[in-house]
Design a protein around this motif. Structure first.
Motif, PDB file in Angstrom:
ATOM      1  N   THR A   5       0.915  -1.328   0.079  1.00 51.24           N
ATOM      2  CA  THR A   5      -0.172   0.040  -0.056  1.00 51.24           C
ATOM      3  C   THR A   5       0.876   1.298   0.126  1.00 51.24           C
ATOM      4  O   THR A   5       0.645   2.299  -0.788  1.00 51.24           O
ATOM      5  CB  THR A   5      -0.843  -0.139   1.223  1.00 51.24           C
ATOM      6  OG1 THR A   5      -1.659  -1.430   1.326  1.00 51.24           O
ATOM      7  CG2 THR A   5      -1.872   1.345   1.198  1.00 51.24           C
ATOM      8  N   MET A   6       1.719   1.347   0.884  1.00 47.22           N
ATOM      9  CA  MET A   6       2.662   2.426   0.948  1.00 47.22           C
ATOM     10  C   MET A   6       3.556   2.678  -0.666  1.00 47.22           C
ATOM     11  O   MET A   6       3.877   3.678  -0.795  1.00 47.22           O
ATOM     12  CB  MET A   6       3.903   2.216   2.125  1.00 47.22           C
ATOM     13  CG  MET A   6       2.979   2.482   3.529  1.00 47.22           C
ATOM     14  SD  MET A   6       2.403   4.033   3.492  1.00 47.22           S
ATOM     15  CE  MET A   6       3.461   5.151   3.542  1.00 47.22           C
ATOM     16  N   GLN A   7       4.181   1.499  -0.872  1.00 48.44           N
ATOM     17  CA  GLN A   7       4.823   1.328  -2.208  1.00 48.44           C
ATOM     18  C   GLN A   7       3.931   2.118  -3.123  1.00 48.44           C
ATOM     19  O   GLN A   7       4.243   3.205  -3.977  1.00 48.44           O
ATOM     20  CB  GLN A   7       5.273   0.171  -2.789  1.00 48.44           C
ATOM     21  CG  GLN A   7       6.044  -0.357  -1.728  1.00 48.44           C
ATOM     22  CD  GLN A   7       6.478  -2.143  -2.003  1.00 48.44           C
ATOM     23  OE1 GLN A   7       5.935  -2.531  -3.079  1.00 48.44           O
ATOM     24  NE2 GLN A   7       7.380  -2.943  -0.990  1.00 48.44           N
ATOM     25  N   PHE A  10       3.476   6.065  -2.671  1.00 54.20           N
ATOM     26  CA  PHE A  10       4.499   6.779  -3.180  1.00 54.20           C
ATOM     27  C   PHE A  10       4.643   6.804  -4.676  1.00 54.20           C
ATOM     28  O   PHE A  10       4.984   7.686  -5.488  1.00 54.20           O
ATOM     29  CB  PHE A  10       5.813   6.256  -2.550  1.00 54.20           C
ATOM     30  CG  PHE A  10       6.180   6.743  -1.243  1.00 54.20           C
ATOM     31  CD1 PHE A  10       6.374   8.024  -1.198  1.00 54.20           C
ATOM     32  CD2 PHE A  10       5.804   6.024   0.021  1.00 54.20           C
ATOM     33  CE1 PHE A  10       6.729   8.550   0.493  1.00 54.20           C
ATOM     34  CE2 PHE A  10       6.162   6.187   1.328  1.00 54.20           C
ATOM     35  CZ  PHE A  10       6.519   7.702   1.282  1.00 54.20           C
ATOM     36  N   LEU A  11       4.316   5.479  -5.329  1.00 53.23           N
ATOM     37  CA  LEU A  11       4.164   5.519  -6.704  1.00 53.23           C
ATOM     38  C   LEU A  11       3.395   6.529  -7.081  1.00 53.23           C
ATOM     39  O   LEU A  11       3.823   7.298  -8.382  1.00 53.23           O
ATOM     40  CB  LEU A  11       3.866   4.042  -7.314  1.00 53.23           C
ATOM     41  CG  LEU A  11       4.073   3.481  -8.724  1.00 53.23           C
ATOM     42  CD1 LEU A  11       5.551   3.822  -9.132  1.00 53.23           C
ATOM     43  CD2 LEU A  11       3.588   1.984  -9.020  1.00 53.23           C
ATOM     44  N   PHE A  16       2.441  11.760 -10.286  1.00 53.73           N
ATOM     45  CA  PHE A  16       1.689  13.058 -10.195  1.00 53.73           C
ATOM     46  C   PHE A  16       2.895  14.208 -10.268  1.00 53.73           C
ATOM     47  O   PHE A  16       2.815  15.133 -11.025  1.00 53.73           O
ATOM     48  CB  PHE A  16       0.956  13.429  -8.834  1.00 53.73           C
ATOM     49  CG  PHE A  16       0.400  14.865  -8.800  1.00 53.73           C
ATOM     50  CD1 PHE A  16      -0.660  15.209  -9.666  1.00 53.73           C
ATOM     51  CD2 PHE A  16       0.988  15.842  -8.155  1.00 53.73           C
ATOM     52  CE1 PHE A  16      -1.450  16.274  -9.626  1.00 53.73           C
ATOM     53  CE2 PHE A  16       0.281  17.082  -8.082  1.00 53.73           C
ATOM     54  CZ  PHE A  16      -0.793  17.533  -8.930  1.00 53.73           C
ATOM     55  N   ALA A  17       3.915  14.049  -9.502  1.00 52.46           N
ATOM     56  CA  ALA A  17       5.038  15.112  -9.607  1.00 52.46           C
ATOM     57  C   ALA A  17       5.545  14.955 -10.983  1.00 52.46           C
ATOM     58  O   ALA A  17       5.793  16.150 -11.369  1.00 52.46           O
ATOM     59  CB  ALA A  17       6.096  14.843  -8.383  1.00 52.46           C
ATOM     60  N   MET A 230      13.100  10.708  -8.939  1.00 50.84           N
ATOM     61  CA  MET A 230      13.936  10.037  -7.861  1.00 50.84           C
ATOM     62  C   MET A 230      13.151   8.934  -6.952  1.00 50.84           C
ATOM     63  O   MET A 230      13.646   8.083  -6.321  1.00 50.84           O
ATOM     64  CB  MET A 230      14.677  11.374  -7.126  1.00 50.84           C
ATOM     65  CG  MET A 230      15.436  10.593  -5.843  1.00 50.84           C
ATOM     66  SD  MET A 230      16.328  11.906  -5.037  1.00 50.84           S
ATOM     67  CE  MET A 230      16.844  10.816  -3.633  1.00 50.84           C
ATOM     68  N   VAL A 231      11.884   9.429  -6.913  1.00 47.74           N
ATOM     69  CA  VAL A 231      10.901   8.378  -6.141  1.00 47.74           C
ATOM     70  C   VAL A 231      10.902   6.894  -6.729  1.00 47.74           C
ATOM     71  O   VAL A 231      10.920   5.891  -6.081  1.00 47.74           O
ATOM     72  CB  VAL A 231       9.344   8.833  -6.092  1.00 47.74           C
ATOM     73  CG1 VAL A 231       8.603   8.090  -5.452  1.00 47.74           C
ATOM     74  CG2 VAL A 231       9.574  10.014  -5.117  1.00 47.74           C
ATOM     75  N   PHE A 232      11.022   7.038  -8.121  1.00 50.47           N
ATOM     76  CA  PHE A 232      11.060   5.743  -8.809  1.00 50.47           C
ATOM     77  C   PHE A 232      12.125   5.213  -8.755  1.00 50.47           C
ATOM     78  O   PHE A 232      12.426   4.039  -8.557  1.00 50.47           O
ATOM     79  CB  PHE A 232      10.699   5.860 -10.436  1.00 50.47           C
ATOM     80  CG  PHE A 232       9.277   6.778 -10.840  1.00 50.47           C
ATOM     81  CD1 PHE A 232       8.547   6.408 -10.227  1.00 50.47           C
ATOM     82  CD2 PHE A 232       9.398   7.742 -11.805  1.00 50.47           C
ATOM     83  CE1 PHE A 232       6.882   6.982 -10.474  1.00 50.47           C
ATOM     84  CE2 PHE A 232       8.255   8.187 -12.070  1.00 50.47           C
ATOM     85  CZ  PHE A 232       6.945   7.792 -11.348  1.00 50.47           C
TER      86      PHE A 232
END
Length: 296
Positions: A5-7, A10-11, A16-17, A230-232
């Motif tokens: 769920t958290m992954q 953040f995905l 969106f960013a 960077m999140v990816f």
């Protein structure tokens, strides 16, 4: 981070960013090589403090093996090529058309994941991928050009999609043994170096731009790169390139919505239908991925 769920949360935040990318590129009144250079240059500067305030990151960067250093430099080169091709495509074709085509990464990532990482995909996951792709094409259908110039821009975007997929595959390999800050710093700094050299060959100015363009450069670095790409890079430790490439299809949705509010572009019924279909396909894909994942 074991929680799926958290992954996925953040995905979606990363998607969106990343959706701000095409918006900031259009707002930046500068050559594509300069826009790409400052995106990675400012992103590198934003990450540098994390080296000085975290000894582990500094130690990891200094202890890179030749193989890790080589892969890191290669990822930077791939990122530089991707941005030059994609940003240049926006000069020849529409934002919607370019964004739709550059997000065709699942076509490359599914094939690469199968042959390089022996990944297997259920029929449901493959079907949901095509549902999302159909949604993306519905969004951009009215903007696909038929001129030679538009076709050239579309071709550049298509090649850029393949290149960025290769970048994520390299990252999927490196991130198994290297934390996200050293990996991203190595990739972004080397990419900025390659882009800077490329800009010099283009004989373009590095400084003669209005304040609005500098704000767009910073927006690209902070939102689209640090909070987006960077999140990816961070999630590559837990999620496959295929899952991340699939989620990036949502960038088309985010770009359309942001273009409506920021660039005053019209959001048509056709695009609304495409957005809905894309989101349904993404939800189905993540459901099948979660269902087929081994339980810990």
């Amino acid at each position: 981070m074991q929680s799926k769920t958290m992954q996925y949360l953040f995905l979606f935040l990363g998607v969106f960013a990343l959706s701000t990318s095409a918006i900031f590129v259009r707002l930046a009144d500068a050559p594509s090589s300069i826009t790409a250079f400052y995106r990675l240059f400012f992103a590198t500067l934003l990450l540098v403090p994390f080296l000085f305030f975290n000894k582990e990151n500094w130690k990891a960067l200094l202890s890179l093996s030749r193989k890790q250093l080589g892969f890191g430099l290669f990822s930077g080169l791939l990122l530089a090529i991707h941005y030059v091709l994609w940003f240049e495509s926006l000069n020849y074709t529409s934002v919607a058309s370019s964004t739709v085509i550059v997000t065709l990464q699942p076509l490359f990532s599914f094939a690469g994941g199968h042959f390089l990482f022996k990944e297997r995909y259920s029929k449901g996951a493959i079907a949901s991928c095509f549902v999302s792709l159909i949604g993306c094409f519905i969004i951009g259908w009215g903007d696909f050009g038929v001129s030679i110039q538009a076709l050239f821009g579309d071709l550049l975007a298509f090649i850029a999609a393949g290149v960025i997929t290769a970048y994520f595959f390299v990252g999927q390999h490196i991130r198994k043994n290297l934390s996200v800050i050293p990996y991203s710093l190595l990739g972004y700094s080397s990419s900025a170096m390659f882009l800077g050299l490329y800009a010099i060959t283009q004989n373009v100015s590095f400084v003669d731009y209005p304040a609005s363009t500098w704000k767009a450069f910073i927006g690209l670095a902070l939102f689209a790169t640090i909070f987006g790409q960077m999140v990816f890079n961070w999630l590559l430790k837990w999620l496959s390139t295929s899952a991340i490439s699939m989620s990036i299809l949502g960038e088309t949705v985010g770009t359309c919505i942001l273009a409506y509010f920021i660039l005053d572009e019209v959001l048509s019924l056709q695009q609304g239908i495409g957005i809905t279909i894309t989101l349904i396909g993404l939800a189905l894909f993540l459901f099948h991925q979660n269902k087929s994942a081994p339980q810990s």
